[in-house]
Design an enzyme around this catalytic site. Sequence first.
Site, PDB file in Angstrom:
ATOM      1  N   GLY A 171     -30.865 -15.313 -61.424  1.00 36.17           N
ATOM      2  CA  GLY A 171     -30.733 -15.749 -60.037  1.00 36.17           C
ATOM      3  C   GLY A 171     -31.835 -15.296 -59.113  1.00 36.17           C
ATOM      4  O   GLY A 171     -31.576 -14.892 -57.985  1.00 36.17           O
TER       5      GLY A 171
ATOM      6  N   CYS B 218     -38.407  11.589 -46.001  1.00 40.53           N
ATOM      7  CA  CYS B 218     -38.133  12.209 -47.305  1.00 40.53           C
ATOM      8  C   CYS B 218     -37.332  11.283 -48.223  1.00 40.53           C
ATOM      9  O   CYS B 218     -37.032  11.651 -49.350  1.00 40.53           O
ATOM     10  CB  CYS B 218     -37.412  13.546 -47.128  1.00 40.53           C
ATOM     11  SG  CYS B 218     -35.670  13.385 -46.672  1.00 40.53           S
TER      12      CYS B 218
ATOM     13  N   CYS C 220     -33.891   8.035 -44.894  1.00 38.14           N
ATOM     14  CA  CYS C 220     -34.875   8.754 -44.090  1.00 38.14           C
ATOM     15  C   CYS C 220     -36.261   8.200 -44.415  1.00 38.14           C
ATOM     16  O   CYS C 220     -36.646   8.125 -45.580  1.00 38.14           O
ATOM     17  CB  CYS C 220     -34.820  10.242 -44.392  1.00 38.14           C
ATOM     18  SG  CYS C 220     -36.187  11.154 -43.639  1.00 38.14           S
TER      19      CYS C 220
ATOM     20  N   GLU D 292     -32.757 -23.179 -61.499  1.00 35.64           N
ATOM     21  CA  GLU D 292     -33.953 -24.030 -61.575  1.00 35.64           C
ATOM     22  C   GLU D 292     -35.076 -23.246 -62.248  1.00 35.64           C
ATOM     23  O   GLU D 292     -35.042 -22.019 -62.273  1.00 35.64           O
ATOM     24  CB  GLU D 292     -34.386 -24.438 -60.159  1.00 35.64           C
ATOM     25  CG  GLU D 292     -34.662 -23.211 -59.295  1.00 35.64           C
ATOM     26  CD  GLU D 292     -35.008 -23.511 -57.838  1.00 35.64           C
ATOM     27  OE1 GLU D 292     -35.150 -24.681 -57.488  1.00 35.64           O
ATOM     28  OE2 GLU D 292     -35.150 -22.537 -57.073  1.00 35.64           O
TER      29      GLU D 292
ATOM     30  N   ASN E 273     -31.061 -19.100 -64.480  1.00 35.79           N
ATOM     31  CA  ASN E 273     -31.316 -19.522 -63.100  1.00 35.79           C
ATOM     32  C   ASN E 273     -30.998 -21.003 -62.934  1.00 35.79           C
ATOM     33  O   ASN E 273     -31.038 -21.769 -63.893  1.00 35.79           O
ATOM     34  CB  ASN E 273     -32.795 -19.260 -62.745  1.00 35.79           C
ATOM     35  CG  ASN E 273     -33.008 -19.057 -61.258  1.00 35.79           C
ATOM     36  OD1 ASN E 273     -32.431 -18.137 -60.671  1.00 35.79           O
ATOM     37  ND2 ASN E 273     -33.801 -19.896 -60.629  1.00 35.79           N
TER      38      ASN E 273
ATOM     39  N   HIS F 230     -34.684  -3.405 -53.104  1.00 31.83           N
ATOM     40  CA  HIS F 230     -34.921  -3.658 -51.672  1.00 31.83           C
ATOM     41  C   HIS F 230     -33.918  -2.930 -50.787  1.00 31.83           C
ATOM     42  O   HIS F 230     -33.664  -3.335 -49.653  1.00 31.83           O
ATOM     43  CB  HIS F 230     -34.881  -5.165 -51.383  1.00 31.83           C
ATOM     44  CG  HIS F 230     -36.039  -5.911 -51.972  1.00 31.83           C
ATOM     45  ND1 HIS F 230     -36.001  -7.246 -52.280  1.00 31.83           N
ATOM     46  CD2 HIS F 230     -37.286  -5.486 -52.308  1.00 31.83           C
ATOM     47  CE1 HIS F 230     -37.173  -7.617 -52.786  1.00 31.83           C
ATOM     48  NE2 HIS F 230     -37.969  -6.566 -52.815  1.00 31.83           N
TER      49      HIS F 230
HETATM   50  P1  NAD Z   1     -34.385 -16.604 -53.610  1.00 29.34           P
HETATM   51  O1  NAD Z   1     -33.531 -17.126 -52.520  1.00 29.34           O
HETATM   52  O2  NAD Z   1     -35.859 -16.692 -53.416  1.00 29.34           O
HETATM   53  O3  NAD Z   1     -34.069 -17.348 -55.013  1.00 29.34           O
HETATM   54  C1  NAD Z   1     -32.767 -17.514 -55.499  1.00 29.34           C
HETATM   55  C2  NAD Z   1     -32.864 -18.275 -56.824  1.00 29.34           C
HETATM   56  O4  NAD Z   1     -31.575 -18.319 -57.386  1.00 29.34           O
HETATM   57  C3  NAD Z   1     -33.343 -19.706 -56.667  1.00 29.34           C
HETATM   58  O5  NAD Z   1     -34.261 -20.006 -57.711  1.00 29.34           O
HETATM   59  C4  NAD Z   1     -32.048 -20.521 -56.807  1.00 29.34           C
HETATM   60  O6  NAD Z   1     -32.261 -21.785 -57.389  1.00 29.34           O
HETATM   61  C5  NAD Z   1     -31.256 -19.644 -57.732  1.00 29.34           C
HETATM   62  N1  NAD Z   1     -29.800 -19.755 -57.586  1.00 29.34           N
HETATM   63  C6  NAD Z   1     -29.068 -19.928 -56.443  1.00 29.34           C
HETATM   64  N2  NAD Z   1     -27.752 -19.880 -56.739  1.00 29.34           N
HETATM   65  C7  NAD Z   1     -27.660 -19.699 -58.088  1.00 29.34           C
HETATM   66  C8  NAD Z   1     -26.572 -19.563 -58.986  1.00 29.34           C
HETATM   67  N3  NAD Z   1     -25.284 -19.615 -58.575  1.00 29.34           N
HETATM   68  N4  NAD Z   1     -26.843 -19.368 -60.300  1.00 29.34           N
HETATM   69  C9  NAD Z   1     -28.126 -19.314 -60.757  1.00 29.34           C
HETATM   70  N5  NAD Z   1     -29.186 -19.440 -59.945  1.00 29.34           N
HETATM   71  C10 NAD Z   1     -28.957 -19.617 -58.625  1.00 29.34           C
HETATM   72  O7  NAD Z   1     -33.898 -15.134 -53.890  1.00 29.34           O
HETATM   73  P2  NAD Z   1     -34.680 -13.879 -54.443  1.00 29.34           P
HETATM   74  O8  NAD Z   1     -35.553 -14.285 -55.573  1.00 29.34           O
HETATM   75  O9  NAD Z   1     -33.667 -12.827 -54.661  1.00 29.34           O
HETATM   76  O10 NAD Z   1     -35.644 -13.446 -53.264  1.00 29.34           O
HETATM   77  C11 NAD Z   1     -35.223 -13.468 -51.924  1.00 29.34           C
HETATM   78  C12 NAD Z   1     -35.265 -12.127 -51.189  1.00 29.34           C
HETATM   79  O11 NAD Z   1     -34.187 -12.192 -50.284  1.00 29.34           O
HETATM   80  C13 NAD Z   1     -35.000 -10.911 -51.997  1.00 29.34           C
HETATM   81  O12 NAD Z   1     -35.985 -10.010 -51.629  1.00 29.34           O
HETATM   82  C14 NAD Z   1     -33.642 -10.353 -51.529  1.00 29.34           C
HETATM   83  O13 NAD Z   1     -33.788  -8.998 -51.186  1.00 29.34           O
HETATM   84  C15 NAD Z   1     -33.322 -11.062 -50.269  1.00 29.34           C
HETATM   85  N6  NAD Z   1     -31.947 -11.609 -50.140  1.00 29.34           N
HETATM   86  C16 NAD Z   1     -30.857 -10.905 -50.564  1.00 29.34           C
HETATM   87  C17 NAD Z   1     -29.589 -11.442 -50.455  1.00 29.34           C
HETATM   88  C18 NAD Z   1     -28.415 -10.640 -50.942  1.00 29.34           C
HETATM   89  O14 NAD Z   1     -28.445  -9.412 -50.882  1.00 29.34           O
HETATM   90  N7  NAD Z   1     -27.368 -11.282 -51.446  1.00 29.34           N
HETATM   91  C19 NAD Z   1     -29.402 -12.719 -49.928  1.00 29.34           C
HETATM   92  C20 NAD Z   1     -30.537 -13.419 -49.482  1.00 29.34           C
HETATM   93  C21 NAD Z   1     -31.814 -12.852 -49.610  1.00 29.34           C
HETATM   94 ZN    ZN Z   2     -35.528  13.325 -44.395  1.00 23.32          ZN
END
Ligand code: NAD
Ligand code: ZN
Length: 263
Positions: free
Chosen positions: A200, A136, A133, A232, A230, A125
Amino acid sequence: MMDLIKQASDHLRKSAYAIALTGAGISTESGIPDFRGPSGIWTKNPEAERKAYQRYEVFLANPATYWEERLSSPSLLGDLDRIAPNPGHHALAELERMGHLKTLITQNIDNLHQRAGSKQVLDYHGNESRLRCASCHARYEREEYGLEGLRREGRLPPLCKGCGGVVKLDTVHFGEPIPPDVAERSIEEVEKCDLMLICGTSAVVYPFASLPVMLKQRRGSAKAAIVEINAEPTPLTREGISDYLIQGKTGQILPQLVDEVKR
Ligand code: NAD
Ligand code: ZN
């Protein structure tokens, strides 16, 4: 739980090409909230979620407005310079150094895997520390562009040094396609791997969540192991896509896994 960690370490030692997939959960122990958990970013601020859904449309319609908005609002994830990788990030970097992990595909945009020392990282992501860009797909470090200066001089949006196209944040916004180079390389990695560690992630954001499904349905080559770490159970657990779930915190389980692999 220790039995499952032992089982995962056996899988790692026997694998020829292991990869890891990570999500926001691996960074919560660094103090970056996830999106939809109890203290998630959207849960606390629904207005921010509504705006996030519009961001890509604003970019397409008016890139200068998009940049004005980006430069006048702080990152949703907080001040990333003040946040550090946690033991989960360090454990994955160590597995790579030991030769046990070939590639890491992350949904996170926080750059923490790279800061922990992981080298082979695909930012599915995008990455907040970079620009891209839109034509490209060339990537640039944020500092290369003097964005505040361009803003003062009324010269937003930044333009690509290669092709002259409009430059956006590298971060993939809602509704924006995954950059084709990253999407293709991720599929190649999934096709090659014989072990996938999924750490995670709630595995509900697509197309990222289709990567484990693709591996489960892969034909022709030997069966690969799919292991979740994870807090959960997820749809991957419930639908039998993963072989097993090691339930708990990545910052505790991954270092134990490294210790077990070293034994
Ligand atoms: P999500 O928030 O949907 O899910 C996170 C999962 O991790 C949950 O199931 C939760 O229970 C679990 N979790 C939380 N803390 C934990 C730990 N310490 N150990 C183990 N498990 C743990 O996140 P996702 O699936 O990555 O999707 C969310 C979207 O949000 C992604 O597209 C991401 O790009 C973006 N995002 C990124 C960041 C970041 O860069 N740090 C932060 C928030 C959201
Ligand atoms: Zn370019």
